[in-house]
Design a protein around this motif. Structure first.
Motif, PDB file in Angstrom:
ATOM      1  N   CYS A  34      77.732  28.565  45.011  1.00  0.00           N
ATOM      2  CA  CYS A  34      76.318  28.213  45.153  1.00  0.00           C
ATOM      3  C   CYS A  34      75.981  27.962  46.621  1.00  0.00           C
ATOM      4  CB  CYS A  34      76.011  26.969  44.319  1.00  0.00           C
ATOM      5  SG  CYS A  34      74.306  26.402  44.497  1.00  0.00           S
ATOM      6  N   CYS A  37      74.628  23.872  46.443  1.00  0.00           N
ATOM      7  CA  CYS A  37      75.514  22.720  46.169  1.00  0.00           C
ATOM      8  C   CYS A  37      76.993  23.033  46.376  1.00  0.00           C
ATOM      9  CB  CYS A  37      75.286  22.192  44.751  1.00  0.00           C
ATOM     10  SG  CYS A  37      75.988  23.217  43.447  1.00  0.00           S
ATOM     11  N   CYS A  48      73.069  29.183  39.838  1.00  0.00           N
ATOM     12  CA  CYS A  48      74.172  28.219  39.805  1.00  0.00           C
ATOM     13  C   CYS A  48      74.155  27.462  38.480  1.00  0.00           C
ATOM     14  CB  CYS A  48      74.006  27.247  40.969  1.00  0.00           C
ATOM     15  SG  CYS A  48      75.159  25.854  40.920  1.00  0.00           S
ATOM     16  N   THR A  50      75.547  24.655  37.978  1.00  0.00           N
ATOM     17  CA  THR A  50      75.548  23.213  38.235  1.00  0.00           C
ATOM     18  C   THR A  50      74.154  22.699  38.589  1.00  0.00           C
ATOM     19  OG1 THR A  50      77.838  23.306  38.992  1.00  0.00           O
ATOM     20  CG2 THR A  50      76.553  21.381  39.673  1.00  0.00           C
ATOM     21  N   CYS A  51      73.484  23.388  39.530  1.00  0.00           N
ATOM     22  CA  CYS A  51      72.180  22.883  40.010  1.00  0.00           C
ATOM     23  C   CYS A  51      71.039  23.859  39.754  1.00  0.00           C
ATOM     24  CB  CYS A  51      72.269  22.523  41.488  1.00  0.00           C
ATOM     25  SG  CYS A  51      72.285  23.949  42.600  1.00  0.00           S
TER      26      CYS A  51
HETATM   27 ZN   LIG Z   1      74.415  24.754  42.822  1.00  0.00          ZN
END
Ligand SMILES: [Zn+2]
Length: 150
Positions: A34, A37, A48, A50-51
């Motif tokens: 990413c 992040c 991504c 995650t984010c």
């Molecule tokens: Zn991310």
């Protein structure tokens, strides 16, 4: 009836995976990172996980990791894979933290153990791009008969 020479299915390339397969031809294992992040991920996605930032970048993985889990395939109903039996289907966790489905080569299945250190190797494919498989490194494979007892 026979349709002539059979071969294993070839990976299909799309816009998202094109760069991955191009690198595989050069024996480089790519994963995504990413840009926002820094999280790694595999398989490729448009964002991504995650984010949710868009457009993660491709980076070359270390090619090192550990054997997360595995299963020995003794028989296959698919004729393209039957000649490979027995083979080891595995989930490998790369040092970057992502996991991928693959095979373990060069170590007899009875000597494999979870968490064994592994590294990527690139056997040539008869058709299509080479697929990344993994080999146990160092003394990561256990001795036959060693079941982890002292
Ligand atoms: Zn991310």
């Amino acid at each position: 009836m026979s349709t002539g020479h059979r071969h294993k299915p070839v990976p299909l390339t799309d816009g998202l995976s094109e760069q991955y397969w191009a690198a595989a031809r050069d024996h480089r294992l790519l994963i995504q990172r990413c840009r926002h992040c820094g999280s790694y991920q595999f398989y490729p996605r448009l964002h991504c996980t995650t984010c949710f930032a868009p457009d993660p970048e491709w980076v070359e993985a270390s090619g090192r990791g550990k054997l997360h889990t595995f299963s020995v395939v003794e028989r296959s109903t698919n004729p393209e894979f039957a000649e490979d039996c027995p083979y080891v289907f595995a989930i490998v966790e790369l040092d970057e933290g992502v996991r991928l489905a693959t095979r373990i080569v060069a170590t007899p299945p009875g000597r494999l153990a979870c968490d064994a250190p592994v590294r990527v190797v690139w056997p040539e494919a008869a058709v299509g791009p080479p697929l990344p498989v993994f080999a146990v490194t160092g003394d990561g494979g256990r001795e036959s008969g060693d079941r982890g007892t002292r």
